[in-house]
Design a protein around this motif. Sequence first.
Motif, short mmCIF file in Angstrom:
data_model
loop_
_atom_site.label_atom_id
_atom_site.label_comp_id
_atom_site.label_asym_id
_atom_site.label_seq_id
_atom_site.Cartn_x
_atom_site.Cartn_y
_atom_site.Cartn_z
N ARG A 203 -8.93 4.39 1.03
CA ARG A 203 -9.89 3.69 0.18
C ARG A 203 -11.00 4.64 -0.23
O ARG A 203 -11.29 5.63 0.44
N GLN B 51 -3.17 -0.80 -2.47
CA GLN B 51 -4.03 0.31 -2.06
C GLN B 51 -3.22 1.59 -2.08
O GLN B 51 -2.22 1.71 -1.40
N GLU C 166 -6.63 -3.77 -1.61
CA GLU C 166 -7.98 -3.90 -2.16
C GLU C 166 -8.13 -5.33 -2.65
O GLU C 166 -7.29 -5.81 -3.41
N ARG D 292 0.84 -1.19 0.00
CA ARG D 292 0.00 0.00 0.00
C ARG D 292 0.88 1.24 0.00
O ARG D 292 2.08 1.18 0.24
N GLY E 299 -11.74 -2.13 -0.54
CA GLY E 299 -10.52 -1.60 0.04
C GLY E 299 -10.42 -1.87 1.53
O GLY E 299 -11.34 -2.37 2.17
N ASN E 300 -9.25 -1.50 2.09
CA ASN E 300 -8.96 -1.63 3.52
C ASN E 300 -9.05 -3.06 4.03
O ASN E 300 -9.42 -3.28 5.18
N ARG E 301 -8.70 -4.02 3.20
CA ARG E 301 -8.67 -5.42 3.67
C ARG E 301 -7.27 -5.71 4.21
O ARG E 301 -6.28 -5.38 3.56
#
Length: 96
Positions: free
Chosen positions: A93, A89, A66, A42, A71-73
């Motif tokens: 996100r 990412q 993503e 990221r 997103g934000n996984r």
Amino acid sequence: MFRRLDPIAGEIRLSFDGREIVARAGDSVAMALLAADETSLRETPVSGAPRSPYCMMGVCFDCLVEIDGIGNRQACLTLVAEGMQVRRQRGARDVL
Ligand code: FES
């Protein structure tokens, strides 16, 4: 930089920014990407500095990616799945 200690059994294929990655069943996304020499997962929202997985246990949030359009996984807490589409990412996100 990272290498597996034993051969891959039970291959699973996913993509990272369009590059095919071969992982092992039971790998986390972060582990699969590090084993494939993808160390920057990221970029920070403010400066765009690259970040790599650090804690590998869900604490630092430096592994955010993503996955399949979401997103934000946390890559360190998400297991690989066949056909998974993972993207680096960049910044924060998108809010839907
Ligand atoms: S590597 Fe720290 S939260 Fe995923």
